[in-house]
Design a protein around this motif. Structure first.
Motif, PDB file in Angstrom:
ATOM      1  N   ILE A 129       0.817  -1.220   0.000  1.00  0.00           N
ATOM      2  CA  ILE A 129       0.000   0.000   0.000  1.00  0.00           C
ATOM      3  C   ILE A 129       0.846   1.263   0.000  1.00  0.00           C
ATOM      4  N   ALA A 130       2.153   1.131   0.232  1.00  0.00           N
ATOM      5  CA  ALA A 130       3.012   2.310   0.142  1.00  0.00           C
ATOM      6  C   ALA A 130       3.064   2.835  -1.281  1.00  0.00           C
ATOM      7  N   ALA A 131       2.943   1.947  -2.241  1.00  0.00           N
ATOM      8  CA  ALA A 131       2.986   2.344  -3.645  1.00  0.00           C
ATOM      9  C   ALA A 131       1.740   3.115  -4.052  1.00  0.00           C
ATOM     10  N   ALA A 132       0.591   2.689  -3.555  1.00  0.00           N
ATOM     11  CA  ALA A 132      -0.678   3.354  -3.888  1.00  0.00           C
ATOM     12  C   ALA A 132      -1.767   2.814  -2.984  1.00  0.00           C
ATOM     13  N   GLN A 133      -2.724   3.662  -2.685  1.00  0.00           N
ATOM     14  CA  GLN A 133      -3.852   3.206  -1.875  1.00  0.00           C
ATOM     15  C   GLN A 133      -5.071   2.957  -2.754  1.00  0.00           C
ATOM     16  N   ARG A 134      -5.857   1.972  -2.349  1.00  0.00           N
ATOM     17  CA  ARG A 134      -7.088   1.677  -3.064  1.00  0.00           C
ATOM     18  C   ARG A 134      -8.171   1.240  -2.081  1.00  0.00           C
ATOM     19  N   ALA A 188     -15.337   5.017   1.520  1.00  0.00           N
ATOM     20  CA  ALA A 188     -15.023   6.245   2.246  1.00  0.00           C
ATOM     21  C   ALA A 188     -16.015   6.372   3.393  1.00  0.00           C
ATOM     22  N   TYR A 189     -15.531   6.855   4.517  1.00  0.00           N
ATOM     23  CA  TYR A 189     -16.337   6.863   5.726  1.00  0.00           C
ATOM     24  C   TYR A 189     -16.330   8.232   6.368  1.00  0.00           C
ATOM     25  N   LEU A 190     -17.510   8.802   6.583  1.00  0.00           N
ATOM     26  CA  LEU A 190     -17.646  10.027   7.369  1.00  0.00           C
ATOM     27  C   LEU A 190     -18.221   9.624   8.712  1.00  0.00           C
ATOM     28  N   LEU A 234     -14.220  13.662   0.735  1.00  0.00           N
ATOM     29  CA  LEU A 234     -15.065  12.665   0.079  1.00  0.00           C
ATOM     30  C   LEU A 234     -14.963  12.782  -1.448  1.00  0.00           C
ATOM     31  N   GLU A 235     -14.941  14.008  -1.926  1.00  0.00           N
ATOM     32  CA  GLU A 235     -14.785  14.196  -3.374  1.00  0.00           C
ATOM     33  C   GLU A 235     -13.448  13.634  -3.857  1.00  0.00           C
ATOM     34  N   PHE A 236     -12.401  13.819  -3.070  1.00  0.00           N
ATOM     35  CA  PHE A 236     -11.093  13.265  -3.431  1.00  0.00           C
ATOM     36  C   PHE A 236     -11.157  11.737  -3.477  1.00  0.00           C
ATOM     37  N   ALA A 237     -11.805  11.144  -2.485  1.00  0.00           N
ATOM     38  CA  ALA A 237     -11.896   9.679  -2.422  1.00  0.00           C
ATOM     39  C   ALA A 237     -12.608   9.118  -3.645  1.00  0.00           C
ATOM     40  N   VAL A 259     -13.472   5.239  -4.977  1.00  0.00           N
ATOM     41  CA  VAL A 259     -14.221   4.421  -4.019  1.00  0.00           C
ATOM     42  C   VAL A 259     -15.665   4.287  -4.522  1.00  0.00           C
ATOM     43  N   PRO A 260     -16.260   3.102  -4.406  1.00  0.00           N
ATOM     44  CA  PRO A 260     -17.626   2.904  -4.874  1.00  0.00           C
ATOM     45  C   PRO A 260     -18.690   3.155  -3.816  1.00  0.00           C
TER      46      PRO A 260
END
Length: 205
Positions: A41-46, A50-52, A90-93, A99-100
């Motif tokens: 996950i250091a290379a990229a996150q997936r 997303a959680y508020l 959230l918009e970034f996520a 994120v679905p």
């Protein structure tokens, strides 16, 4: 999950529901946090959701759903309010991490909602930035009836529904367009402190 295909919104929601079922069973929870996972996950996150959520120390989403490193993109603030920072996150996520699923989660005995109730009843006053946070919660308190019994939990539920409605109906195209195409789902949830159970709210409730 970088090497796996993207999840559909309902698949992501099912993962959360299954995780909470395991949490309720009090089974041993051992997420993968070894060196290989950290390097992965250091290379990229997936993250798959997303959680508020509220900042309350009793409400940690990763633990409630038995998820590990890199799986949830979490935004936390007092009362799970939709401030500019939360909305932008959230918009970034959605736009950059694809994120679905977005989950908005309130909980029992929320201290922020309790303070907002005291403010609405004229029983307390707050200064500075605390007051700003509580002002955003007042609409949920007032539409619930600030003098009703069990007002704090009722207002917390109302606040979740208000935030979900805004994300579904009044947000920017960055959030509305993927919902319209079926690539994104926004749901509300409510956590019960004593039992550990998370109820996912029906869309029209």
């Amino acid at each position: 999950m970088p090497d796996e295909p993207a999840l559909a919104p309902d698949q992501a929601l099912d993962l959360l529901k299954e995780g909470n079922r395991r949490f309720l069973e009090d089974t041993s929870y051992e997420p993968i946090m070894d060196r290989m996972r950290r390097l992965e996950i250091a290379a990229a996150q997936r993250p798959f959701a997303a959680y508020l959520s509220c900042s309350d120390s009793r409400v940690p989403p990763e633990l409630l759903f038995e998820r590990g490193l890199g799986e949830l993109f979490i935004i936390r603030n007092a009362g799970n309010t939709l401030c500019a920072t939360a909305l932008g996150s959230l918009e970034f996520a959605v736009a950059h991490l694809q994120v679905p699923l977005i989950v908005v989660m309130g909980h029992e005995a929320c201290g922020a909602l309790n303070a907002a109730v005291s403010l609405a009843r004229g029983q307390a006053s707050f200064s500075g930035n605390i007051a700003k946070v509580l002002q955003s919660l007042l609409p949920a308190v007032l539409e619930t009836d600030p003098w009703a019994d069990n007002i704090v939990d009722s207002a917390a539920l109302s606040n979740v529904r208000r935030v979900v409605h805004e994300l579904r109906e009044e947000a920017s195209p960055a959030l509305l367009e993927p919902q319209q195409s079926g690539m994104l789902k926004v749901v509300g949830a409510f956590y019960h402190l004593d039992s550990g159970k998370v109820d996912f709210l029906e869309p029209d409730k």
